[in-house]
Motif scaffolding. Structure first.
Motif, PDB file in Angstrom:
ATOM      1  N   ILE A   8       6.169  67.448  -4.945  1.00  0.00           N
ATOM      2  CA  ILE A   8       5.490  66.173  -5.160  1.00  0.00           C
ATOM      3  C   ILE A   8       4.638  65.921  -3.931  1.00  0.00           C
ATOM      4  O   ILE A   8       5.159  65.749  -2.826  1.00  0.00           O
ATOM      5  CB  ILE A   8       6.499  65.022  -5.350  1.00  0.00           C
ATOM      6  CG1 ILE A   8       7.436  65.317  -6.517  1.00  0.00           C
ATOM      7  CG2 ILE A   8       5.772  63.697  -5.554  1.00  0.00           C
ATOM      8  CD1 ILE A   8       8.574  64.311  -6.649  1.00  0.00           C
ATOM      9  N   GLY A   9       3.302  65.940  -4.084  1.00  0.00           N
ATOM     10  CA  GLY A   9       2.464  65.792  -2.905  1.00  0.00           C
ATOM     11  C   GLY A   9       0.990  65.795  -3.246  1.00  0.00           C
ATOM     12  O   GLY A   9       0.586  65.653  -4.399  1.00  0.00           O
ATOM     13  N   GLY A  10       0.168  65.988  -2.209  1.00  0.00           N
ATOM     14  CA  GLY A  10      -1.276  65.924  -2.353  1.00  0.00           C
ATOM     15  C   GLY A  10      -1.913  67.279  -2.575  1.00  0.00           C
ATOM     16  O   GLY A  10      -1.307  68.320  -2.341  1.00  0.00           O
ATOM     17  N   VAL A  36       3.700  67.695  -9.047  1.00  0.00           N
ATOM     18  CA  VAL A  36       3.258  66.342  -9.374  1.00  0.00           C
ATOM     19  C   VAL A  36       2.326  65.894  -8.249  1.00  0.00           C
ATOM     20  O   VAL A  36       2.714  65.889  -7.079  1.00  0.00           O
ATOM     21  CB  VAL A  36       4.446  65.371  -9.506  1.00  0.00           C
ATOM     22  CG1 VAL A  36       3.965  63.919  -9.505  1.00  0.00           C
ATOM     23  CG2 VAL A  36       5.239  65.671 -10.768  1.00  0.00           C
ATOM     24  N   LEU A  37       1.095  65.535  -8.604  1.00  0.00           N
ATOM     25  CA  LEU A  37       0.111  65.137  -7.606  1.00  0.00           C
ATOM     26  C   LEU A  37       0.223  63.651  -7.273  1.00  0.00           C
ATOM     27  O   LEU A  37       0.383  62.813  -8.168  1.00  0.00           O
ATOM     28  CB  LEU A  37      -1.307  65.417  -8.095  1.00  0.00           C
ATOM     29  CG  LEU A  37      -1.815  66.852  -8.031  1.00  0.00           C
ATOM     30  CD1 LEU A  37      -3.251  66.900  -8.525  1.00  0.00           C
ATOM     31  CD2 LEU A  37      -1.733  67.408  -6.614  1.00  0.00           C
ATOM     32  N   THR A  38       0.134  63.347  -5.985  1.00  0.00           N
ATOM     33  CA  THR A  38       0.096  61.957  -5.529  1.00  0.00           C
ATOM     34  C   THR A  38      -1.278  61.569  -5.001  1.00  0.00           C
ATOM     35  O   THR A  38      -1.601  60.386  -4.921  1.00  0.00           O
ATOM     36  CB  THR A  38       1.108  61.733  -4.405  1.00  0.00           C
ATOM     37  OG1 THR A  38       0.786  62.612  -3.307  1.00  0.00           O
ATOM     38  CG2 THR A  38       2.527  62.023  -4.883  1.00  0.00           C
ATOM     39  N   ALA A  39      -2.067  62.576  -4.594  1.00  0.00           N
ATOM     40  CA  ALA A  39      -3.360  62.288  -3.975  1.00  0.00           C
ATOM     41  C   ALA A  39      -4.239  63.531  -4.014  1.00  0.00           C
ATOM     42  O   ALA A  39      -3.753  64.646  -4.174  1.00  0.00           O
ATOM     43  CB  ALA A  39      -3.164  61.838  -2.525  1.00  0.00           C
ATOM     44  N   ILE A  40      -5.545  63.289  -3.855  1.00  0.00           N
ATOM     45  CA  ILE A  40      -6.519  64.370  -3.739  1.00  0.00           C
ATOM     46  C   ILE A  40      -7.260  64.184  -2.415  1.00  0.00           C
ATOM     47  O   ILE A  40      -7.811  63.104  -2.149  1.00  0.00           O
ATOM     48  CB  ILE A  40      -7.507  64.363  -4.913  1.00  0.00           C
ATOM     49  CG1 ILE A  40      -6.754  64.611  -6.227  1.00  0.00           C
ATOM     50  CG2 ILE A  40      -8.599  65.416  -4.719  1.00  0.00           C
ATOM     51  CD1 ILE A  40      -7.620  64.441  -7.458  1.00  0.00           C
ATOM     52  N   VAL A  41      -7.268  65.212  -1.604  1.00  0.00           N
ATOM     53  CA  VAL A  41      -7.931  65.163  -0.303  1.00  0.00           C
ATOM     54  C   VAL A  41      -9.354  65.683  -0.432  1.00  0.00           C
ATOM     55  O   VAL A  41      -9.602  66.697  -1.101  1.00  0.00           O
ATOM     56  CB  VAL A  41      -7.158  66.008   0.727  1.00  0.00           C
ATOM     57  CG1 VAL A  41      -7.916  66.061   2.053  1.00  0.00           C
ATOM     58  CG2 VAL A  41      -5.762  65.444   0.932  1.00  0.00           C
ATOM     59  N   ILE A  78       2.566  61.149   0.494  1.00  0.00           N
ATOM     60  CA  ILE A  78       2.602  59.967  -0.368  1.00  0.00           C
ATOM     61  C   ILE A  78       1.611  58.958   0.203  1.00  0.00           C
ATOM     62  O   ILE A  78       1.675  58.618   1.389  1.00  0.00           O
ATOM     63  CB  ILE A  78       4.019  59.360  -0.432  1.00  0.00           C
ATOM     64  CG1 ILE A  78       4.993  60.377  -1.052  1.00  0.00           C
ATOM     65  CG2 ILE A  78       4.015  58.062  -1.235  1.00  0.00           C
ATOM     66  CD1 ILE A  78       6.429  59.922  -1.038  1.00  0.00           C
ATOM     67  N   GLY A  79       0.706  58.478  -0.638  1.00  0.00           N
ATOM     68  CA  GLY A  79      -0.369  57.633  -0.140  1.00  0.00           C
ATOM     69  C   GLY A  79      -0.187  56.150  -0.346  1.00  0.00           C
ATOM     70  O   GLY A  79      -0.923  55.350   0.224  1.00  0.00           O
ATOM     71  N   GLN A  80       0.793  55.759  -1.180  1.00  0.00           N
ATOM     72  CA  GLN A  80       0.989  54.344  -1.480  1.00  0.00           C
ATOM     73  C   GLN A  80       2.470  54.025  -1.558  1.00  0.00           C
ATOM     74  O   GLN A  80       3.269  54.847  -2.015  1.00  0.00           O
ATOM     75  CB  GLN A  80       0.337  53.977  -2.820  1.00  0.00           C
ATOM     76  CG  GLN A  80      -1.161  54.133  -2.875  1.00  0.00           C
ATOM     77  CD  GLN A  80      -1.708  53.783  -4.248  1.00  0.00           C
ATOM     78  OE1 GLN A  80      -0.959  53.617  -5.204  1.00  0.00           O
ATOM     79  NE2 GLN A  80      -3.025  53.669  -4.349  1.00  0.00           N
ATOM     80  N   VAL A  81       2.816  52.819  -1.136  1.00  0.00           N
ATOM     81  CA  VAL A  81       4.208  52.380  -1.219  1.00  0.00           C
ATOM     82  C   VAL A  81       4.679  52.376  -2.670  1.00  0.00           C
ATOM     83  O   VAL A  81       5.830  52.721  -2.963  1.00  0.00           O
ATOM     84  CB  VAL A  81       4.366  50.980  -0.596  1.00  0.00           C
ATOM     85  CG1 VAL A  81       5.763  50.430  -0.862  1.00  0.00           C
ATOM     86  CG2 VAL A  81       4.097  51.034   0.900  1.00  0.00           C
TER      87      VAL A  81
END
Length: 266
Positions: A8-10, A36-41, A78-81
């Protein structure tokens, strides 16, 4: 039989860090990776940004895996609470699975308040659920609010953090401490062990920390002892740094060479 291991990460466009290197690392350890994607850099000439996915999208991805028999989980960027809340709920439905939390917290685009909120959420909601937490030196300093500048401070910091969280902790000292050796330190309850290896001079290190924690997750899926897994992961990363790939001027990404590693420590 191959185990199913979730990251689970970016997403890293350079494929040296994030879910890209996690999936490659799982495969190198003869495990099948899910993500599972949490963010795109994104990283352009003028801007470096982390674009967090909406918590609802994170939830839907996790729901897609509810009926999958996972053997281990690695949690990275993780980018958001609000994402933390979704992930915690998913973990609640997957009891007994080894969990590696790699608390990626150095995010340029976040202001101080956002960074503090994410750090507190990681610290209070996810880290205590982990089998192993793997901060690097800078992340450990953010958790503990004091600098770590030598080996003795690294040992004390690892012990302090493990006691605070109530779980095993390995701090990745890497090349940041003085001396010829890259030092990592592991504390499991009352036992502390240091791992040393010669510092690598290669420049292609993007993703080394992700590969380290992904290696640990893959090994814990096989019920490898944590201390043994740390030693193997350290050797895996040292070898991958030597084989890194140049992907941009003066910049390169971690790569192990695509050769599966042995699961036994050397």
């Amino acid at each position: 039989m191959e185990k199913l291991v979730l990251t689970i990460g970016g997403s890293d466009p350079y494929a040296g860090g994030g879910v890209q290197t996690d999936l490659k690392t799982f495969e190198n350890h003869r495990q099948f990776g899910l993500s599972v994607l949490t963010a795109i850099v994104t990283n352009t000439k003028d801007d470096f940004s982390i674009h967090s996915l909406a918590p609802e999208l994170v939830r839907q991805q996790l729901q897609s895996l509810q009926n999958v028999n996972l053997a281990a989980i690695k949690i990275g960027l993780i980018g958001q609470v609000e994402q933390v809340k979704e992930i915690k709920e998913f973990l609640r439905l997957k009891p007994g699975i080894p969990i590696v939390v790699d608390p990626v917290m150095v995010m340029k685009e976040h202001n101080g308040n956002a960074q503090k909120s994410i750090k507190e959420a990681l610290f209070s909601k996810l880290a205590p659920l982990a089998t192993l937490v793997t901060p690097n030196l800078r992340e450990a300093e953010q958790f503990l609010h004091h600098p770590i500048t030598n080996e003795s401070q690294l040992v004390m910091a690892t012990q302090q953090l493990a006691k605070m969280l109530g779980v095993a902790v390995v701090i990745k000292g890497g090349n940041r401490l003085p001396g010829a050796d890259a030092i990592d330190c592991l504390t499991i309850e009352e036992t502390t062990t240091t791992f040393k290896g010669k510092k690598q001079t290669q420049a292609f290190e993007n993703g080394a920390g992700c590969a380290f924690s992904a290696s640990l997750a893959a090994q814990l899926s096989e019920q490898t002892a944590i201390s043994t897994a740390v030693q193997i992961a350290k050797e895996y990363v040292a070898d991958g740094l030597k084989k890194g790939v140049a992907v941009a001027p003066n910049f390169g990404s971690f790569w192990h060479g695509g050769v599966p590693v042995l699961k036994e420590a050397k």
